[in-house]
Each structure stands twice: as structure tokens, then as C-alpha cells.
Design a protein around this motif. Structure first.
Motif, PDB file in Angstrom:
ATOM      1  N   PRO A 270       9.119   1.355 -38.432  1.00  0.00           N
ATOM      2  CA  PRO A 270      10.153   1.567 -39.443  1.00  0.00           C
ATOM      3  C   PRO A 270       9.854   1.808 -40.767  1.00  0.00           C
ATOM      4  N   HIS A 271      10.331   2.704 -41.388  1.00  0.00           N
ATOM      5  CA  HIS A 271      10.117   3.325 -42.885  1.00  0.00           C
ATOM      6  C   HIS A 271       8.911   4.141 -42.604  1.00  0.00           C
ATOM      7  N   GLN A 272       8.769   4.758 -41.446  1.00  0.00           N
ATOM      8  CA  GLN A 272       7.430   5.682 -41.023  1.00  0.00           C
ATOM      9  C   GLN A 272       8.123   7.142 -40.748  1.00  0.00           C
TER      10      GLN A 272
ATOM     11  N   GLN B 141      16.118   0.356 -35.135  1.00  0.00           N
ATOM     12  CA  GLN B 141      15.265   0.484 -36.277  1.00  0.00           C
ATOM     13  C   GLN B 141      14.051   1.379 -35.813  1.00  0.00           C
ATOM     14  N   THR B 142      13.817   1.682 -34.548  1.00  0.00           N
ATOM     15  CA  THR B 142      12.589   2.315 -34.400  1.00  0.00           C
ATOM     16  C   THR B 142      12.702   3.784 -33.802  1.00  0.00           C
TER      17      THR B 142
END
Length: 233
Positions: A182-184, A160-161
Motif C-alpha cells: 500500500p502507498h508504494q 489495496q495491494t
């Protein structure tokens, strides 16, 4: 058919004339500026690479720096190779402390025998120094070529990273990883490895300060395009 061949001939000659040989030997240049094709001599690694407008290569012996910039940064702000002595040789990484959004990476040349995870073939037993070197290189190249293509190893970390992509070309094979929270959408670290025969190119980009890199998705695509253009000679 003869007319077509004559029409194409000047274009082929123009490409050859526009090739810059990068290295530290007589007749070679330490710096190449795009748009151009660069032929790089990092003995024993030899490869070509395409530079777009406002892209640069700088050969520092033993490393090579790629950077996307209107002009080549001065030595105080340019990406650089950091090294520290260890029991197996040197620990190293590429760092940049300023302008953390700028697309860039550094490259080192290695041999495939200095890795244990790039192929499915088990490494031969060897000295403790070589084993330590392989462990360090495996962390820099955290993927392995399997029957199903390149796959990240556990050393790559939490899936996820990072964003992982195989890079398959006529004259190179490998992968690239862009690390992010995550999400970045911004990438804080880049790593890639390309191999052909006994040659291995290790690429990396990290921050040299407490603040991580913040390379945009578009910047990461620019890096991937440059890496995809690499072809071993």
C-alpha cells in the motif's frame, strides 16, 4: 487513390521484412532484439508481439522471456523458469534474483480447459490431477471474464495491494495485475493472462530471492505496452 496506395506499399513491405520468427524449429530464432515485430511459435500458442528499442525476447522451450535491457543478460543473471514436480505435473514460476528494478516477464502457453475461473462456464468434472492443475492455474490467473468484463477473483488478494487492468484487443482478451505494498509505487510482482479461443498465455515476474522486485511505475507501463501488443495468430 492509386498514388496513395503506391506510397504506402513500401512501408507495409518494410514491416513484413522486419518480422523475426521466434521458436526452436528450423528457420526460427531463439532470440529477437527490438525494435522489431516478433512472430512467436509456442505450440499450440502462436502470436505476434512488438518489441521497442532495447527490448528482447528469448525462447527457451517451453517458455519465453521478455526483458528490457541494453544487452541480453547472461544465463547467471537472466530471468528463468523454475519448476518442481507435483502430483498434477509441475509447479512453476518465473524468477529473477539480480537487478530487481529491470522490467521483464516470462510467458507459458496453456489451454483454456486447464482453468476453471477464466470464463463463466463451469468446468466439466474430470480427474483429480486436472482439478489440481486448474487450481494452480487459477492462482496464476486470478480473474474471470464476466458480463461486465474482466474482474479479479478473491485469489487476487487484497485490492489495496495491486493495480488491475483489463486488456482488450482485436486478437486477444485478458488482464494484467501489478502487485505492490500500500502507498508504494514500486511493483514487487507482475501477473497477466491473455486468451483467444482455446489458447491462454500466462505471464509472470517474481523475485528469486528474499528481496522482492522493485519495478517502477514507468517500468510497469513498459511491461503493459509490450503485453498490449500481443496478438494471437
Amino acid at each position: 487513390m492509386l498514388i496513395s496506395a503506391l506510397v504506402l506499399m513500401p512501408a507495409v513491405q518494410a514491416v513484413a521484412a522486419n518480422t523475426v520468427v521466434v521458436g526452436n524449429s528450423t528457420g526460427q530464432r531463439p532470440v529477437a532484439q527490438g525494435a522489431t515485430k516478433a512472430s512467436v511459435d509456442m505450440t499450440p500458442c502462436r502470436f505476434s508481439m512488438t518489441l521497442a528499442q532495447d527490448q528482447w525476447l528469448q525462447f527457451n522451450a517451453p517458455d519465453l522471456i521478455f526483458i528490457a535491457s541494453l544487452q541480453l543478460p547472461d544465463s547467471t543473471s537472466a530471468p528463468h523458469l523454475w519448476q518442481a514436480p507435483t502430483s498434477s505435473g509441475y509447479e512453476w514460476n518465473f524468477e529473477k534474483s539480480g537487478n530487481l528494478t529491470q522490467p521483464w516477464f516470462g510467458i507459458m502457453c496453456e489451454s483454456v480447459g486447464s482453468f476453471s475461473s477464466l470464463t463463466t462456464q463451469p468446468p466439466a468434472d474430470d480427474t483429480i490431477e486436472l482439478q489440481l492443475l486448474r487450481e494452480a492455474n487459477d492462482r496464476k490467473c486470478p480473474a474471470s471474464l464476466t458480463e461486465n468484463g474482466w474482474r479479479p477473483t478473491p485469489l487476487a488478494g487484497d485490492p489495496q495491494t495491486y493495480a488491475f487492468e483489463s486488456l482488450e484487443g482485436a486478437k486477444s482478451s485478458g488482464f494484467i495485475i501489478g502487485y505492490h505494498t500500500p502507498h508504494q509505487p514500486q511493483f514487487s510482482r507482475i501477473a497477466f493472462c491473455l486468451t483467444q479461443g482455446e489458447q491462454v498465455l500466462i505471464g509472470a515476474a517474481e523475485s528469486g530471492s528474499a528481496t522482492p522486485l522493485a519495478i517502477s511505475a514507468a517500468g510497469f507501463e513498459q511491461i503493459k505496452t509490450a503485453v498490449r501488443s500481443i496478438a494471437f495468430e
